[in-house]
Design a protein around this motif. Structure first.
Motif, PDB file in Angstrom:
ATOM      1  N   MET A  85       0.837  -1.195   0.000  1.00 39.09           N
ATOM      2  CA  MET A  85       0.000   0.000   0.000  1.00 39.09           C
ATOM      3  C   MET A  85       0.875   1.251   0.000  1.00 39.09           C
ATOM      4  O   MET A  85       0.673   2.172  -0.795  1.00 39.09           O
ATOM      5  N   PHE A  86       1.853   1.269   0.896  1.00 36.89           N
ATOM      6  CA  PHE A  86       2.684   2.457   1.005  1.00 36.89           C
ATOM      7  C   PHE A  86       3.680   2.564  -0.137  1.00 36.89           C
ATOM      8  O   PHE A  86       3.967   3.670  -0.596  1.00 36.89           O
ATOM      9  N   ASP A  87       4.174   1.446  -0.629  1.00 36.49           N
ATOM     10  CA  ASP A  87       5.026   1.502  -1.828  1.00 36.49           C
ATOM     11  C   ASP A  87       4.253   2.126  -2.988  1.00 36.49           C
ATOM     12  O   ASP A  87       4.796   2.917  -3.760  1.00 36.49           O
ATOM     13  N   SER A  88       2.971   1.774  -3.101  1.00 37.24           N
ATOM     14  CA  SER A  88       2.136   2.340  -4.148  1.00 37.24           C
ATOM     15  C   SER A  88       2.012   3.863  -3.993  1.00 37.24           C
ATOM     16  O   SER A  88       2.142   4.610  -4.956  1.00 37.24           O
ATOM     17  N   HIS A  89       1.786   4.311  -2.765  1.00 35.80           N
ATOM     18  CA  HIS A  89       1.688   5.754  -2.516  1.00 35.80           C
ATOM     19  C   HIS A  89       3.007   6.456  -2.823  1.00 35.80           C
ATOM     20  O   HIS A  89       3.031   7.503  -3.468  1.00 35.80           O
ATOM     21  N   PHE A  90       4.119   5.879  -2.361  1.00 40.36           N
ATOM     22  CA  PHE A  90       5.416   6.521  -2.594  1.00 40.36           C
ATOM     23  C   PHE A  90       5.700   6.622  -4.094  1.00 40.36           C
ATOM     24  O   PHE A  90       6.123   7.669  -4.584  1.00 40.36           O
ATOM     25  N   SER A  91       5.462   5.538  -4.818  1.00 41.99           N
ATOM     26  CA  SER A  91       5.700   5.545  -6.267  1.00 41.99           C
ATOM     27  C   SER A  91       4.795   6.548  -6.971  1.00 41.99           C
ATOM     28  O   SER A  91       5.238   7.267  -7.873  1.00 41.99           O
ATOM     29  N   TYR A  92       3.538   6.589  -6.558  1.00 40.50           N
ATOM     30  CA  TYR A  92       2.583   7.490  -7.194  1.00 40.50           C
ATOM     31  C   TYR A  92       2.992   8.947  -6.990  1.00 40.50           C
ATOM     32  O   TYR A  92       3.026   9.731  -7.941  1.00 40.50           O
ATOM     33  N   PHE A  93       3.291   9.324  -5.757  1.00 40.38           N
ATOM     34  CA  PHE A  93       3.636  10.714  -5.490  1.00 40.38           C
ATOM     35  C   PHE A  93       4.983  11.102  -6.089  1.00 40.38           C
ATOM     36  O   PHE A  93       5.186  12.251  -6.467  1.00 40.38           O
ATOM     37  N   LYS A  94       5.876  10.132  -6.194  1.00 39.43           N
ATOM     38  CA  LYS A  94       7.151  10.409  -6.850  1.00 39.43           C
ATOM     39  C   LYS A  94       6.908  10.745  -8.326  1.00 39.43           C
ATOM     40  O   LYS A  94       7.507  11.666  -8.878  1.00 39.43           O
ATOM     41  N   ALA A  95       6.011  10.014  -8.956  1.00 40.24           N
ATOM     42  CA  ALA A  95       5.683  10.244 -10.364  1.00 40.24           C
ATOM     43  C   ALA A  95       4.740  11.437 -10.565  1.00 40.24           C
ATOM     44  O   ALA A  95       4.742  12.068 -11.616  1.00 40.24           O
ATOM     45  N   GLY A 180      10.931   5.960   2.823  1.00 44.40           N
ATOM     46  CA  GLY A 180       9.596   5.512   3.214  1.00 44.40           C
ATOM     47  C   GLY A 180       9.572   4.048   3.616  1.00 44.40           C
ATOM     48  O   GLY A 180       8.879   3.665   4.559  1.00 44.40           O
ATOM     49  N   ARG A 181      10.326   3.223   2.908  1.00 47.64           N
ATOM     50  CA  ARG A 181      10.385   1.792   3.272  1.00 47.64           C
ATOM     51  C   ARG A 181      11.025   1.601   4.647  1.00 47.64           C
ATOM     52  O   ARG A 181      10.593   0.749   5.433  1.00 47.64           O
ATOM     53  N   LYS A 182      12.052   2.391   4.942  1.00 45.83           N
ATOM     54  CA  LYS A 182      12.668   2.309   6.273  1.00 45.83           C
ATOM     55  C   LYS A 182      11.667   2.731   7.342  1.00 45.83           C
ATOM     56  O   LYS A 182      11.595   2.129   8.423  1.00 45.83           O
ATOM     57  N   LEU A 183      10.896   3.744   7.046  1.00 44.65           N
ATOM     58  CA  LEU A 183       9.862   4.191   7.968  1.00 44.65           C
ATOM     59  C   LEU A 183       8.811   3.102   8.164  1.00 44.65           C
ATOM     60  O   LEU A 183       8.373   2.838   9.288  1.00 44.65           O
ATOM     61  N   MET A 184       8.423   2.436   7.082  1.00 44.62           N
ATOM     62  CA  MET A 184       7.446   1.347   7.197  1.00 44.62           C
ATOM     63  C   MET A 184       8.020   0.180   7.998  1.00 44.62           C
ATOM     64  O   MET A 184       7.292  -0.463   8.743  1.00 44.62           O
ATOM     65  N   ASP A 185       9.318  -0.091   7.839  1.00 51.69           N
ATOM     66  CA  ASP A 185       9.961  -1.125   8.673  1.00 51.69           C
ATOM     67  C   ASP A 185       9.778  -0.789  10.154  1.00 51.69           C
ATOM     68  O   ASP A 185       9.445  -1.661  10.960  1.00 51.69           O
ATOM     69  N   ALA A 186      10.004   0.471  10.507  1.00 51.83           N
ATOM     70  CA  ALA A 186       9.869   0.899  11.900  1.00 51.83           C
ATOM     71  C   ALA A 186       8.416   0.786  12.366  1.00 51.83           C
ATOM     72  O   ALA A 186       8.153   0.287  13.468  1.00 51.83           O
ATOM     73  N   VAL A 187       7.478   1.217  11.533  1.00 47.67           N
ATOM     74  CA  VAL A 187       6.060   1.139  11.897  1.00 47.67           C
ATOM     75  C   VAL A 187       5.642  -0.315  12.094  1.00 47.67           C
ATOM     76  O   VAL A 187       4.989  -0.657  13.087  1.00 47.67           O
ATOM     77  N   ILE A 188       6.030  -1.169  11.171  1.00 48.13           N
ATOM     78  CA  ILE A 188       5.652  -2.580  11.281  1.00 48.13           C
ATOM     79  C   ILE A 188       6.290  -3.210  12.511  1.00 48.13           C
ATOM     80  O   ILE A 188       5.666  -4.019  13.207  1.00 48.13           O
ATOM     81  N   SER A 189       7.528  -2.821  12.814  1.00 52.29           N
ATOM     82  CA  SER A 189       8.187  -3.317  14.010  1.00 52.29           C
ATOM     83  C   SER A 189       7.404  -2.921  15.253  1.00 52.29           C
ATOM     84  O   SER A 189       7.272  -3.699  16.198  1.00 52.29           O
ATOM     85  N   LEU A 190       6.862  -1.714  15.266  1.00 52.59           N
ATOM     86  CA  LEU A 190       6.102  -1.235  16.422  1.00 52.59           C
ATOM     87  C   LEU A 190       4.757  -1.929  16.575  1.00 52.59           C
ATOM     88  O   LEU A 190       4.306  -2.172  17.707  1.00 52.59           O
TER      89      LEU A 190
END
Length: 195
Positions: A85-95, A180-190
């Motif tokens: 989900m978040f990879d999709s958002h990051f890719s979309y906003f980057k483009a 963003g992926r590093k941030l998601m790693d932290a969120v998922i860890s939490l």
């Protein structure tokens, strides 16, 4: 929402102008000049600058619905689905950074029922898909159930918004996906029960 090809062209030009120069520089006069037609011609398609912004937010909401439906279809378990989900958002906003600029532009304008509704609709679509994946993760025992799904959604969406704001404020100078992926790693860890 159905828009004409000309309206889409106007939205895209407005998005480029917002991205390059900021929302304050978006005027119907400058937009019409950029598109090489008269201001009255622009008003045949949109009644105001605000109407253009609302159309941009509606376009973004439609994209989120479409992309999140695809993620749910492609990804099975909650953690990979959340990441996708978040990879999709990051890719979309980057483009398409103009849509991110449209979201933050609402911070610089007078509140109005139309823009408030467009932002609320966007947030609700994001919240709905995020809540579904978090609730699924809680049912499967992958994500903590000691914090309500709604509270986790709030935390995750706030984290995402802050990340996007930092990217915008940096002039989009860092890799939104990698950070963003590093941030998601932290969120998922939490929120994970297995870490």
């Amino acid at each position: 929402m159905s828009i004409s090809p000309r309206q889409l062209e106007i939205i895209q030009a407005a998005g480029r102008l917002i991205t390059e120069e900021g929302y304050a520089k978006l005027t119907t006069k400058r937009l019409a000049e950029r598109m090489q037609f008269s201001e009255p011609a622009l008003y045949r398609h949109f009644s105001s600058k605000e109407a253009i912004l609302v159309a941009m937010l509606e376009q973004l909401t439609a994209s989120v619905k479409e992309r999140m439906t695809e993620v749910v279809r492609m990804e099975g378990s909650p953690e990979p689905r959340l990441r996708a989900m978040f990879d999709s958002h990051f890719s979309y906003f980057k483009a398409h950074p103009e849509y991110l600029m449209a979201i933050f532009a609402t911070n610089y304008m007078e509140a109005s029922p139309a823009t408030d509704k467009a932002i609320k609709d966007l947030m609700e679509v994001m919240r709905k898909h995020l809540r579904a994946v978090i609730e699924d993760g809680q049912k499967r025992g992958d994500f903590t159930a000691t914090i309500s799904a709604d509270m986790l959604v709030h935390i995750v969406m706030g984290t995402f918004r802050l990340h996007m704001l930092q990217w915008r404020m940096s002039g989009r100078r860092f890799d939104i996906s990698r950070k963003g992926r590093k941030l998601m790693d932290a969120v998922i860890s939490l929120i994970s029960t297995s870490r």
